[in-house]
Scaffold this active site. Structure first.
Site, PDB file in Angstrom:
ATOM      1  N   GLY A 309      64.945 -20.835  48.046  1.00 54.72           N
ATOM      2  CA  GLY A 309      65.826 -21.637  48.883  1.00 54.72           C
ATOM      3  C   GLY A 309      66.993 -22.190  48.083  1.00 54.72           C
ATOM      4  N   SER A 310      67.411 -23.393  48.432  1.00 52.14           N
ATOM      5  CA  SER A 310      68.609 -23.978  47.815  1.00 52.14           C
ATOM      6  C   SER A 310      68.426 -24.363  46.358  1.00 52.14           C
ATOM      7  CB  SER A 310      69.063 -25.195  48.621  1.00 52.14           C
ATOM      8  OG  SER A 310      69.499 -24.796  49.904  1.00 52.14           O
TER       9      SER A 310
END
Length: 611
Positions: A309-310
């Site tokens: 993810g981020s």
């Protein structure tokens, strides 16, 4: 005539006496040593004995894997003419269940005749007393004391330490010593990978037996050489506190000294009790562990693969800066989405972030910014930077079944017969799609980013007193690029409108830098996203995104790195970030990296960090 007879008798007597003297000379002088050895063997029985397995301690001298006495009944098959009758007689004194009888029958067919056959382990004192009273009726049976493995902290370290189990036929074929009673082989964790250090060398014992095979006593015992003592980088008090912080979540967390790669905490929940395997686990217990959807047997910290993810965005930023595709001051516009080839890629914020630079993009965790950066620098540059940071490929930690992170390139995909399109690169820019990594790799990644050095994660601190001292090399990134990535992570936690204000430390003068992440496990339809009514918390648990957070502290002098992954925790900012902040606070208060080894026998406490 008398004289001739006397002479003849004398000659016969002389011949007989000469023959006897010759035979006596041969027996006593020529073959004396050989016959003496045969006589000794007729009244003695020599066998090898299993050595004590090496013990494992944490960095503060807390025993993690040790040995305790195990009284067991053995039978020397060479000393009995009717083994089945001995087994049946033994069962009338000490009961044998179906598993015991099946094991005895299996061992009788497969082990070498000179190796003692185990009748029963873990005898009580009453069992030993009854067998002693009935010894005359049990030819070849002897009571022996060995060791069995014990794990004082049980589930707390089961994934790391692993467990031992009785050797199988393949183990015995590879090494005949494994057939000795009491020998165990590591089947998971450090027990498996450090088998050569932990096993030791067998000893010998010589026993006196009578003509019926009954053991009369022990003549001589030479103890084997015990396995090596291992000291780990772990701190069990910190490990206990991390597990308590995680609670009932299905999650994993890694704490690493980002200066040298020492892993001080490595937790995967739920876990299991390793002592179940020492004597052979039942099929019912094994099936229960295998079918548990929370996968307690899997060490999620090193074997769990998740989209980052981020948390991947700082790596993308470093890749773009290294490739000179962007500068920290370059601005990209975020209207809340990014259109490419007829496909709309959304930002997590429906309203967008406007025109932003790198610092702001990390602070707000803007997806659209990194979509465009990924396309500009290209997947090859991202892959190269990710590999340098430890996110692609295997990490050399001393555990089995460590899975490798994967940051593929178009060429790698094509070699495997798959198509690559621009959308794959865009998704990779925010750590989704084909990018996968482990919590251990995330901790390694943030450690390298924080210190600018290629630290390698490791669990062994010393083997038999020989210390392991790594020497990490510098990262091939410009100082300004690393500073830009760290500055953005600082803003995530400490600046207004950062995505992780819940991760701020409540410690005077100490600030932490971090990055949130939420990794989808299934696609969300575009119409549902644009409706404004989608809330992933309303999904069933198994369909919610994973929650991730990575961090390092103190910001101005990094010492520790933490990675947290909460399976289906939904949002990194609300679920993983506060948990990581608590773990980092515990780590800084305890400061395990500054502690020296204490004396053996210290017992870890779980009720405080200032023991």
């Amino acid at each position: 005539m008398f004289t001739r007879r006397a002479l003849l008798l004398l000659a016969v007597q002389t011949g007989v006496m000469g023959t006897l003297a010759h035979h006596l000379y041969e027996m006593q002088v020529v073959h004396g040593d050989e016959l003496k050895e045969q006589a000794r063997r007729n009244r003695t029985s020599r066998r090898q004995i299993a050595p004590a397995r090496g013990e494992i301690y944490d960095r503060c001298g807390v025993l993690l894997a040790g040995n305790r006495p195990n009284w067991r009944a053995l039978v020397m098959t060479e000393e009995t003419t009717d083994l089945q009758a001995v087994v049946d007689r033994f069962a009338t004194i000490v009961p044998l269940d179906e598993r015991d009888r099946a094991r005895i029958e299996h061992d009788r067919k497969h082990i070498r005749r000179y190796v003692p056959l185990t009748l029963k382990e873990f005898l009580s004192w009453d069992d030993v007393a009854r067998l002693g009273l009935n010894a005359p009726t049990l030819p070849g049976v002897l009571i022996d004391v060995g060791t069995t493995r014990e794990y004082p902290l049980k589930e707390l370290l089961s994934h790391i330490i692993g467990y031992v189990a009785p050797p199988n036929e393949a183990d015995v074929q590879r090494d005949g010593i494994m057939a000795l009673p009491g020998m165990k082989v590591g089947r998971a964790g450090l027990e498996q990978t450090q088998e050569s250090h932990l096993r030791g060398q067998p000893g010998t014992v010589e026993m006196e037996v009578n003509a019926h095979g009954r053991v009369m006593g022990e003549l001589e015992r030479v103890e084997g050489q015990p396995g090596s003592r291992l000291e780990l980088t772990l701190d069990t008090v910190l490990q206990t506190r991390i597990k308590d912080r995680i609670g009932e979540r299905v999650a994993s967390a890694v704490v690493m000294d980002c200066r040298n790669g020492e892993v001080m905490g490595l937790v995967s929940t739920p876990s299991f009790d390793p002592t179940l395997f020492d004597g052979g686990i039942s099929r019912t217990q094994w099936n229960s562990l295998l079918t548990d959807q929370r996968t307690p047997l899997v060490d999620k910290a090193v074997s769990g693969l998740y989209p980052p993810g981020s948390t991947f965005k700082p790596a993308v930023a470093l890749a773009a800066l290294r490739a000179h595709a962007i500068t920290p001051s370059d601005r990209f516009s975020c209207p809340g989405y990014y259109d490419m080839g007829g496909v709309r890629f959304h930002c997590w914020s429906r309203y967008g972030h406007g025109s932003i630079n790198l610092h702001q993009a990390l602070k707000y965790s803007c997806d659209v910014y990194f979509y465009q950066v990924a396309r500009r620098c290209g997947m090859e540059s991202i892959h190269e930077a990710a590999a340098i940071l430890g996110l692609d490929g295997a990490l050399p930690i001393e555990l089995p079944h460590v899975r490798s992170g994967s940051v593929p390139t178009p060429e790698m995909r094509r070699r495997h017969g798959h198509h690559w399109n621009g959308g794959d690169t865009v998704n990779a820019g925010i750590g989704q799609g084909l990018v996968q990594t482990t919590p251990l790799a995330l901790a390694t990644y943030v450690s390298r980013l924080a210190t600018g050095r290629i630290v390698q994660p490791h669990l062994l601190r010393s083997v038999s007193g020989r210390e392991i001292v790594p020497t990490p090399e510098p990262l091939p990134f410009a100082r300004e690029a690393l500073a830009a990535a760290r500055g953005g992570m600082f803003a995530v936690v400490n600046e207004p409108q950062g995505t992780a204000p819940a991760a701020r430390l409540n410690l005077p003068g100490v600030q932490m830098a971090g990055k949130t992440g939420s990794a989808q496990v299934r696609n969300v339809p575009r119409a549902l996203r644009e409706s404004g009514h989608f809330n992933s918390m309303n999904l069933p648990w198994q369909y919610r995104p994973h929650a991730l957070f990575i961090c390092f502290a103190p910001y101005d002098n990094p010492r520790y790195a933490v990675s947290v992954v909460v399976e289906h925790g939904n949002a990194g900012a609300t679920e993983a970030a506060p948990l990581a902040a608590q773990i980092m606070t515990d780590t800084l208060i305890r400061d395990p990296a500054s502690r020296t080894s204490l004396s053996r026998g210290v017992v870890a406490r779980a009720d405080g960090l200032d023991d």
